[in-house]
Structures are given as structure tokens and as C-alpha cells.
Design a protein around this motif. Structure first.
Motif, mmCIF file in Angstrom:
data_model
loop_
_atom_site.group_PDB
_atom_site.id
_atom_site.type_symbol
_atom_site.label_atom_id
_atom_site.label_comp_id
_atom_site.label_asym_id
_atom_site.label_seq_id
_atom_site.Cartn_x
_atom_site.Cartn_y
_atom_site.Cartn_z
ATOM 1 N N PHE A 55 90.758 -97.436 43.621
ATOM 2 C CA PHE A 55 90.538 -97.157 42.194
ATOM 3 C C PHE A 55 89.263 -96.353 41.939
ATOM 4 C CE2 PHE A 55 89.256 -101.463 43.282
ATOM 5 C CZ PHE A 55 87.962 -101.565 42.800
ATOM 6 N N VAL A 56 88.499 -96.043 43.010
ATOM 7 C CA VAL A 56 87.283 -95.233 42.830
ATOM 8 C C VAL A 56 87.458 -93.849 43.460
ATOM 9 C CG1 VAL A 56 84.790 -95.094 43.203
ATOM 10 C CG2 VAL A 56 85.861 -97.325 42.858
ATOM 11 N N ALA A 57 87.983 -93.803 44.674
ATOM 12 C CA ALA A 57 88.083 -92.536 45.406
ATOM 13 C C ALA A 57 89.438 -91.847 45.230
ATOM 14 C CB ALA A 57 87.795 -92.762 46.891
ATOM 15 N N TYR A 58 90.482 -92.640 44.981
ATOM 16 C CA TYR A 58 91.806 -92.064 44.696
ATOM 17 C C TYR A 58 92.509 -92.996 43.723
ATOM 18 C CZ TYR A 58 93.451 -95.342 48.367
ATOM 19 O OH TYR A 58 93.725 -96.455 49.125
ATOM 20 N N GLY A 59 93.737 -92.674 43.337
ATOM 21 C CA GLY A 59 94.421 -93.511 42.343
ATOM 22 C C GLY A 59 94.094 -93.030 40.930
ATOM 23 N N GLU A 60 94.784 -93.604 39.957
ATOM 24 C CA GLU A 60 94.740 -93.082 38.589
ATOM 25 C C GLU A 60 93.402 -93.252 37.885
ATOM 26 O OE1 GLU A 60 98.123 -94.533 36.394
ATOM 27 O OE2 GLU A 60 99.524 -93.830 37.945
ATOM 28 N N SER A 61 92.562 -94.190 38.341
ATOM 29 C CA SER A 61 91.274 -94.353 37.650
ATOM 30 C C SER A 61 90.130 -93.636 38.362
ATOM 31 C CB SER A 61 90.951 -95.844 37.467
ATOM 32 O OG SER A 61 90.939 -96.490 38.723
ATOM 33 N N ALA A 62 90.429 -92.925 39.451
ATOM 34 C CA ALA A 62 89.381 -92.169 40.170
ATOM 35 C C ALA A 62 88.925 -90.978 39.324
ATOM 36 C CB ALA A 62 89.924 -91.680 41.508
ATOM 37 N N GLY A 81 93.454 -75.614 44.726
ATOM 38 C CA GLY A 81 94.227 -75.326 43.511
ATOM 39 C C GLY A 81 95.275 -76.368 43.161
ATOM 40 N N ARG A 82 95.246 -77.512 43.893
ATOM 41 C CA ARG A 82 96.236 -78.561 43.612
ATOM 42 C C ARG A 82 95.621 -79.665 42.747
ATOM 43 N NH1 ARG A 82 97.475 -79.823 49.685
ATOM 44 N NH2 ARG A 82 98.486 -81.652 48.830
ATOM 45 N N ARG A 83 96.495 -80.493 42.164
ATOM 46 C CA ARG A 83 96.022 -81.609 41.331
ATOM 47 C C ARG A 83 95.297 -82.652 42.176
ATOM 48 N NH1 ARG A 83 100.141 -84.678 39.528
ATOM 49 N NH2 ARG A 83 98.763 -85.876 38.187
ATOM 50 N N ASN A 84 94.348 -83.328 41.556
ATOM 51 C CA ASN A 84 93.582 -84.423 42.157
ATOM 52 C C ASN A 84 92.518 -83.895 43.130
ATOM 53 O OD1 ASN A 84 95.336 -86.093 40.745
ATOM 54 N ND2 ASN A 84 96.647 -86.472 42.518
ATOM 55 N N CYS A 85 91.262 -84.163 42.794
ATOM 56 C CA CYS A 85 90.170 -83.655 43.634
ATOM 57 C C CYS A 85 89.232 -84.792 44.056
ATOM 58 C CB CYS A 85 89.402 -82.557 42.896
ATOM 59 S SG CYS A 85 88.401 -83.150 41.517
ATOM 60 N N SER A 86 88.250 -84.445 44.856
ATOM 61 C CA SER A 86 87.254 -85.419 45.315
ATOM 62 C C SER A 86 86.329 -85.782 44.155
ATOM 63 C CB SER A 86 86.418 -84.807 46.437
ATOM 64 O OG SER A 86 85.681 -83.700 45.917
ATOM 65 N N ILE A 87 85.587 -86.868 44.318
ATOM 66 C CA ILE A 87 84.625 -87.279 43.282
ATOM 67 C C ILE A 87 83.562 -86.193 43.113
ATOM 68 C CG2 ILE A 87 82.943 -89.033 42.579
ATOM 69 C CD1 ILE A 87 84.503 -91.062 44.303
ATOM 70 N N VAL A 88 83.112 -85.614 44.241
ATOM 71 C CA VAL A 88 82.027 -84.629 44.168
ATOM 72 C C VAL A 88 82.445 -83.389 43.367
ATOM 73 C CG1 VAL A 88 82.356 -83.207 46.272
ATOM 74 C CG2 VAL A 88 80.061 -83.798 45.536
ATOM 75 N N ASP A 89 83.714 -82.967 43.485
ATOM 76 C CA ASP A 89 84.182 -81.811 42.720
ATOM 77 C C ASP A 89 84.377 -82.172 41.241
ATOM 78 O OD1 ASP A 89 84.110 -79.909 44.744
ATOM 79 O OD2 ASP A 89 86.117 -80.397 45.470
ATOM 80 N N ALA A 90 84.855 -83.392 40.989
ATOM 81 C CA ALA A 90 85.034 -83.830 39.593
ATOM 82 C C ALA A 90 83.676 -83.944 38.895
ATOM 83 C CB ALA A 90 85.755 -85.173 39.568
ATOM 84 N N ALA A 91 82.652 -84.334 39.642
ATOM 85 C CA ALA A 91 81.318 -84.572 39.054
ATOM 86 C C ALA A 91 80.576 -83.275 38.766
ATOM 87 C CB ALA A 91 80.483 -85.441 40.003
ATOM 88 N N ARG A 92 81.088 -82.177 39.300
ATOM 89 C CA ARG A 92 80.356 -80.916 39.188
ATOM 90 C C ARG A 92 80.238 -80.443 37.742
ATOM 91 N NH1 ARG A 92 80.192 -75.727 43.178
ATOM 92 N NH2 ARG A 92 78.085 -75.215 42.527
ATOM 93 N N GLN A 93 81.319 -80.670 36.966
ATOM 94 C CA GLN A 93 81.297 -80.187 35.571
ATOM 95 C C GLN A 93 80.214 -80.867 34.732
ATOM 96 O OE1 GLN A 93 85.398 -80.889 35.350
ATOM 97 N NE2 GLN A 93 85.284 -82.915 34.397
ATOM 98 N N ASN A 94 79.783 -82.068 35.140
ATOM 99 C CA ASN A 94 78.713 -82.763 34.408
ATOM 100 C C ASN A 94 77.358 -82.593 35.093
ATOM 101 O OD1 ASN A 94 80.874 -83.770 32.903
ATOM 102 N ND2 ASN A 94 81.080 -85.527 34.259
ATOM 103 N N GLY A 95 77.308 -81.684 36.056
ATOM 104 C CA GLY A 95 76.040 -81.461 36.759
ATOM 105 C C GLY A 95 75.631 -82.626 37.640
ATOM 106 N N GLN A 96 76.626 -83.438 38.075
ATOM 107 C CA GLN A 96 76.290 -84.615 38.885
ATOM 108 C C GLN A 96 76.553 -84.404 40.369
ATOM 109 O OE1 GLN A 96 78.494 -86.984 36.174
ATOM 110 N NE2 GLN A 96 76.681 -88.028 35.401
ATOM 111 N N SER A 97 76.719 -83.126 40.738
ATOM 112 C CA SER A 97 76.749 -82.789 42.163
ATOM 113 C C SER A 97 76.157 -81.392 42.315
ATOM 114 C CB SER A 97 78.182 -82.843 42.716
ATOM 115 O OG SER A 97 79.019 -81.906 42.074
#
Length: 279
Positions: A75-82, A93-109
């Protein structure tokens, strides 16, 4: 360069966001491990509405008080609540990314400046306590950490069964580590440390020494205090840290065999690795 997760965000996620999720989930014991439904769905298939028979057969268990990373990954690294769920991965270019890539838009990586060598079966309190302690001692610093839990796309590792040979992993690990530049060895304790019993950790420290990468030990403060009071000489510390590459293990036998074969191929014996790691 490699992207790393900011220390502050990793701590926020692990210390604040994970606990309510852990408390809200049902946990079951399958005869070997205690896990949430997400883990069973990954392993056996099924849906939340129609769980697999293995989930129904498993015994209801107590909520883990200090869950490890294998337990929280669904529920943190994969799955619907990640954080990376449903986010387009900038790498393929596919759906679902790593936490580090998701965090980039908020400047958290950002560009990784610190590599973390650690063990998946650690309770989450181990990195949380150790990193909070480090942060308290270095209040002006918020390094970007290359930490596989956050930086590898766990969705892909599961979906694609991306199995790489040990040689491939080793060949990419050296340059990756050079690119990041510094390594933390996260140890749970000095006596009978889980860290030195894992062949991957031994391998990472070994490559770091071979590549002349600065390494430092991170440990929960309580353990650090124990070490200071118990270990008065370098010789005693080495005795506590006796490393035996020949006896170390990995979760997957192929990894273990592969790393051991590489060590023997590159260095003819385990002794070179053991002495490097003990330093």
C-alpha cells in the motif's frame, strides 16, 4: 543523474502516513508471514471484493506494531494507495510510477546525493529512528536518497517480473553508486546484525570500497548508544562485525548464488570481500 527521495519526505511518509494505513487494514497469517490483503492479491490474484482462497484460509492476526518493508510495500510502494498509482511513468510512458517519480512534481525528489544500503525485512522504525537521529545532527541538510524502496518502480518489478542477472545488476551498481557519490550503511545493530548476514549488503559495501565511495554507518540512536558502551576498541568492533560472505544469504537463491559466483570470479576467494567489508 539518479533521482533520490528527499530525507524529509521519506520520513514524513514512513513516520506519519503509514501508521494510520497499517492500523486500518486487516492482517492475516498464512502459516509463514503476517500480511495485508494487498500482498495476497499480488501473490495469488483476486480482487478486494473477491479475495483469493488463500486469504480466506489465513488466520486473522494482530496488527504488526513495527511492520517491515515487505509488509507495507503493497500500500506504499505499489497498489492503489501508493503515491505513484495511476501516475504516468516518465521513464517508459506507462501508468503507475515509482514513489520518487511521483514526488518530483512536489519538489520532494531531486538528484540523488546519498545511497542507502539497507534490508527489506527491517521494521520501519529502524530507518525512521536512524534517519531522524541523523537529521537532528544535520538540521540544515535534506539529502536526496537513492533508496530502492522509493526509487525502483515496484509496480514494474511485479508486473513484468523484470529479472536481471546478478552480473547485470553488479555492472550497473558500480556506475550508479559513483554517480550518487556517498553511501550510508543502515545497520539494525552491531551484534548479530541482519545487515552483515545479507549477501546484497556485503556486495554493496564491497563495491563501494572498490570504487572508493565514502561510506558511513547509520544506526538507531539506542543501538548507537549500546555500541558506544559495549565496544571500546576497534578490535572489538571488528569482532562484532565479523562478516562471512560465504554464509550470507539473499531472499532469492539465484541472487545469492550469482553474487557468490561473482565474488569468487573477481577475487578468487571470499577473504578479500570479508576484509574490505569489515573495514
Amino acid at each position: 543523474g539518479k533521482l533520490g527521495i528527499t530525507l524529509s519526505y521519506a520520513l514524513h511518509l514512513l513516520a506519519e502516513e503509514v501508521d494510520p494505513q497499517v492500523a486500518s487494514l486487516e492482517w492475516r497469517y498464512d502459516g509463514q508471514f503476517v500480511n495485508c490483503l494487498g500482498h495476497f492479491l499480488t501473490k495469488y490474484g483476486g480482487t478486494h471484493e473477491r479475495p483469493p482462497i488463500q486469504w480466506k484460509a489465513a488466520k486473522i492476526a494482530e496488527t504488526p506494531s513495527d511492520p517491515n518493508f515487505k509488509q507495507i510495500a503493497p500500500f506504499v510502494a505499489y497498489g492503489e494507495s501508493a503515491p505513484g498509482y495511476d501516475v504516468i511513468c516518465p521513464r517508459d510512458g506507462r501508468r503507475n510510477c515509482s514513489i520518487v517519480d511521483a514526488a518530483r512534481q512536489n519538489g520532494q525528489s531531486g538528484k540523488a546525493t546519498q545511497f542507502l544500503s539497507w534490508v527489506w525485512v527491517y521494521g520501519k522504525s529502524i530507518p525512521v529512528e536512524a534517519l531522524k537521529d541523523w537529521s537532528g545532527k544535520h538540521p540544515m541538510q535534506n539529502p536526496n536518497i537513492w533508496w530502492c524502496f522509493f526509487c525502483n518502480n515496484q509496480f514494474r518489478i511485479l508486473e513484468d517480473n523484470e529479472v536481471k542477472t546478478t552480473r547485470e545488476l553488479c555492472d550497473t551498481f558500480g556506475p550508479n553508486l559513483r554517480d550518487v557519490g556517498k553511501m550510508w550503511m543502515l545497520m539494525d545493530r552491531v551484534n548479530n546484525s541482519t545487515y552483515v548476514s545479507r549477501i546484497w549488503c556485503i556486495f554493496e559495501v564491497f563495491v563501494a570500497r572498490k570504487e572508493d565511495i565514502p561510506c558511513s554507518v547509520l544506526m538507531p540512536p539506542l543501538e548507537e548508544h549500546n555500541v558506544a558502551s559495549e565496544v571500546s576498541t576497534i578490535h572489538e568492533l571488528l569482532t562484532e562485525c565479523r562478516v562471512s560472505a560465504a554464509e550470507a544469504s539473499a531472499s532469492f537463491q539465484a541472487d545469492e548464488d550469482g553474487i557468490k559466483a561473482l565474488i569468487l570470479q573477481d577475487f578468487k576467494s571470499y577473504d578479500a570481500v570479508n576484509s574490505v567489508v569489515e573495514e
